[in-house]
Scaffold this active site. Structure first.
Site, PDB file in Angstrom:
ATOM      1  N   GLY A  51    -133.567 -68.178  42.876  1.00 36.80           N
ATOM      2  CA  GLY A  51    -132.116 -68.921  42.948  1.00 36.80           C
ATOM      3  C   GLY A  51    -131.109 -68.150  42.537  1.00 36.80           C
ATOM      4  O   GLY A  51    -130.042 -67.845  43.016  1.00 36.80           O
ATOM      5  N   SER A  62    -144.854 -71.435  49.725  1.00 37.86           N
ATOM      6  CA  SER A  62    -145.503 -70.257  48.404  1.00 37.86           C
ATOM      7  C   SER A  62    -146.701 -69.913  49.254  1.00 37.86           C
ATOM      8  O   SER A  62    -147.414 -70.409  49.861  1.00 37.86           O
ATOM      9  CB  SER A  62    -145.804 -70.971  47.100  1.00 37.86           C
ATOM     10  OG  SER A  62    -146.856 -69.997  46.393  1.00 37.86           O
ATOM     11  N   SER A  63    -147.146 -68.645  49.086  1.00 36.11           N
ATOM     12  CA  SER A  63    -148.142 -67.897  49.871  1.00 36.11           C
ATOM     13  C   SER A  63    -149.719 -68.593  49.332  1.00 36.11           C
ATOM     14  O   SER A  63    -150.553 -68.671  49.935  1.00 36.11           O
ATOM     15  CB  SER A  63    -148.405 -66.710  49.604  1.00 36.11           C
ATOM     16  OG  SER A  63    -148.514 -66.069  48.183  1.00 36.11           O
ATOM     17  N   CYS A  64    -149.439 -69.539  48.129  1.00 38.36           N
ATOM     18  CA  CYS A  64    -150.714 -70.156  47.603  1.00 38.36           C
ATOM     19  C   CYS A  64    -151.114 -71.239  48.495  1.00 38.36           C
ATOM     20  O   CYS A  64    -152.052 -72.067  48.196  1.00 38.36           O
ATOM     21  CB  CYS A  64    -150.553 -70.349  46.248  1.00 38.36           C
ATOM     22  SG  CYS A  64    -149.445 -71.359  45.689  1.00 38.36           S
TER      23      CYS A  64
HETATM   24  O1  GFB Z   1    -149.169 -63.393  39.712  1.00 37.82           O
HETATM   25  P1  GFB Z   1    -150.482 -64.057  39.321  1.00 37.82           P
HETATM   26  O2  GFB Z   1    -150.657 -64.722  37.888  1.00 37.82           O
HETATM   27  O3  GFB Z   1    -150.874 -65.176  40.403  1.00 37.82           O
HETATM   28  O4  GFB Z   1    -151.544 -62.796  39.499  1.00 37.82           O
HETATM   29  P2  GFB Z   1    -151.602 -65.224  41.754  1.00 37.82           P
HETATM   30  C1  GFB Z   1    -152.732 -63.139  39.301  1.00 37.82           C
HETATM   31  C2  GFB Z   1    -153.767 -61.975  39.510  1.00 37.82           C
HETATM   32  O5  GFB Z   1    -153.298 -60.907  38.442  1.00 37.82           O
HETATM   33  C3  GFB Z   1    -155.295 -62.475  39.167  1.00 37.82           C
HETATM   34  C4  GFB Z   1    -154.519 -60.507  37.561  1.00 37.82           C
HETATM   35  O6  GFB Z   1    -156.158 -61.480  40.017  1.00 37.82           O
HETATM   36  C5  GFB Z   1    -155.143 -61.953  37.742  1.00 37.82           C
HETATM   37  O7  GFB Z   1    -156.678 -61.492  37.325  1.00 37.82           O
HETATM   38  N1  GFB Z   1    -153.948 -60.381  36.465  1.00 37.82           N
HETATM   39  C6  GFB Z   1    -154.303 -59.235  35.517  1.00 37.82           C
HETATM   40  C7  GFB Z   1    -153.136 -61.109  35.632  1.00 37.82           C
HETATM   41  N2  GFB Z   1    -153.543 -59.368  34.295  1.00 37.82           N
HETATM   42  C8  GFB Z   1    -152.865 -60.284  34.524  1.00 37.82           C
HETATM   43  C9  GFB Z   1    -151.911 -60.830  33.381  1.00 37.82           C
HETATM   44  O8  GFB Z   1    -151.766 -60.422  32.234  1.00 37.82           O
HETATM   45  N3  GFB Z   1    -151.237 -62.220  33.748  1.00 37.82           N
HETATM   46  C10 GFB Z   1    -151.455 -62.839  35.005  1.00 37.82           C
HETATM   47  N4  GFB Z   1    -150.619 -63.693  35.567  1.00 37.82           N
HETATM   48  N5  GFB Z   1    -152.286 -62.226  36.034  1.00 37.82           N
HETATM   49  C11 GFB Z   1    -150.021 -67.123  42.068  1.00 37.82           C
HETATM   50  C12 GFB Z   1    -149.767 -68.674  41.413  1.00 37.82           C
HETATM   51  O9  GFB Z   1    -151.323 -66.632  42.152  1.00 37.82           O
HETATM   52  O10 GFB Z   1    -149.404 -66.948  43.458  1.00 37.82           O
HETATM   53  C13 GFB Z   1    -148.524 -69.120  41.668  1.00 37.82           C
HETATM   54  O11 GFB Z   1    -150.587 -68.586  40.465  1.00 37.82           O
HETATM   55  C14 GFB Z   1    -147.739 -68.708  43.024  1.00 37.82           C
HETATM   56  O12 GFB Z   1    -148.550 -70.150  41.627  1.00 37.82           O
HETATM   57  C15 GFB Z   1    -148.106 -67.143  43.314  1.00 37.82           C
HETATM   58  O13 GFB Z   1    -147.817 -69.489  43.714  1.00 37.82           O
HETATM   59  C16 GFB Z   1    -147.483 -66.901  44.676  1.00 37.82           C
HETATM   60  O14 GFB Z   1    -151.141 -64.493  42.749  1.00 37.82           O
HETATM   61  O15 GFB Z   1    -153.125 -65.286  41.599  1.00 37.82           O
END
Ligand code: GFB
Length: 314
Positions: free
Chosen positions: A17, A107-109
């Protein structure tokens, strides 16, 4: 959109936003509503009253809480409820006030876990969702379907964009609940400052993600508002993906951290690969401008200027 069109960005000062707001101002749009007091998006009456008073013509529906894989596992009810409420209230208020157009940010999820890659919009609703973000993804799918239903039943010009993983200035730079790029940037910045010899990176490092800089998302959202009208969602990607290991190495370079990256396989990997087929958007004439490395550099600069002190003390 004319330059004097009444535009409402329905958000909670999230990164998308804010980037749309900046971009609209830079492009000379003067009538951005809500700057002197925004309504709560989860309060139907307050929101409806705001719409009736300000009569937006164009709405960017980019509100609703989100978070990284950690937040999605810890707070599935909060994330799902907030997004369901926000989407119902924003889309219904827009219809009742006869807006000219509404862009819903998906969202791509929303794509199935075992989706064919790169993911095409025809794959939506064809399989089981990734379990680590099922609640949030279900709410976002409901938002897509709701905007399509208002188009079908009431003739509202609603469109849906589905962005790749977004990062950039304005992101949540907490460590536990944030998305991977912001989380790793803070962790490595702190490790550099306190001379820690390693940083924990969640999961195996093998999952692949397509990242898009938030300035490009804002640019594409405005482009779509001006050039796209269809019930069919449209993917909004950068065109290239990278493994979490590669991303972590890049962030390490950008931050200037020299310690070890220690992968923790006990933490979840999430979806093995998320990459979008954005051919349709490219065919319309839109192009991303900010490559990953440059986007990371801009993001780190913003973090240093805006929140590293606050993040360190919180
Ligand atoms: O961005 P993220 O948290 O979400 O990335 P997603 C997760 C990936 O990054 C996993 C790795 O493979 C994690 O194991 N990773 C490594 C980490 N270190 C870290 C860290 O310190 N923090 C985090 N967060 N991840 C998201 C959804 O999925 O996709 C959201 O959770 C949203 O809701 C987004 O829709 C588009 O990509 O897995």
């Amino acid at each position: 959109m004319d330059r004097d069109a009444r535009i409402f960005i329905a958000d909670n000062h999230g990164l998308i936003g804010e980037a749309i707001r900046r971009r609209l101002r830079d492009d000379g749009y003067e009538n951005i509503l809500g700057d002197s007091g925004k309504p709560s998006l989860i309060d139907a009456r307050e929101l409806q009253e705001f719409f009736s008073r300000t009569l937006p013509e164009y709405v960017f529906a980019v509100g609703g809480k989100s978070g990284g894989i950690g937040a999605n596992q810890k707070l599935p009810a909060d994330l799902m409820l907030d997004n369901l409420l926000v989407d119902c209230h924003v889309i219904d208020s827009a219809y009742r006030c006869a807006v000219k157009k509404l862009l819903y940010m998906g969202s791509s999820c929303c794509y199935p876990r075992a989706c064919l890659q790169p993911m095409q919009v025809s794959s939506l609703m064809t399989g089981v969702l990734e379990s680590t973000n099922e609640a949030y993804a279900t709410a976002k799918l409901a938002g897509i379907k709701l905007s399509q239903a208002y188009r079908q039943q009431h003739g509202v010009d609603t469109i849906t964009a589905i962005p790749a993983n977004v990062f950039g200035p304005g992101d949540d730079f907490g460590v536990e609940d944030s998305h991977v790029i912001a989380a790793l940037m803070v962790k490595m910045h702190q490790a550099k400052l306190f001379q820690n010899d390693h940083v924990d990176v969640w999961g195996s490092g093998a999952p692949r993600r397509e990242f898009i800089y938030v300035g490009d998302v804002a640019d594409a959202a405005i482009f779509l508002m001006n050039h796209y009208s269809s019930p069919v969602p449209i993917n909004l990607g950068s065109g290239s993906d990278a493994s979490i290991r590669e991303i972590a190495e890049l962030i390490k370079e950008v931050v200037g951290y020299s310690g070890e990256l220690r992968f923790d396989p006990k933490k979840p990997d999430g979806m093995p690969l998320k990459s979008l087929d954005s051919a349709e958007l490219l065919a319309l004439g839109w192009q991303p401008q900010v490559p990953l490395r440059l986007g990371l550099e801009k993001t780190y600069r913003w973090y240093l200027e805006n929140c590293h002190r606050k993040c360190l003390t919180s």
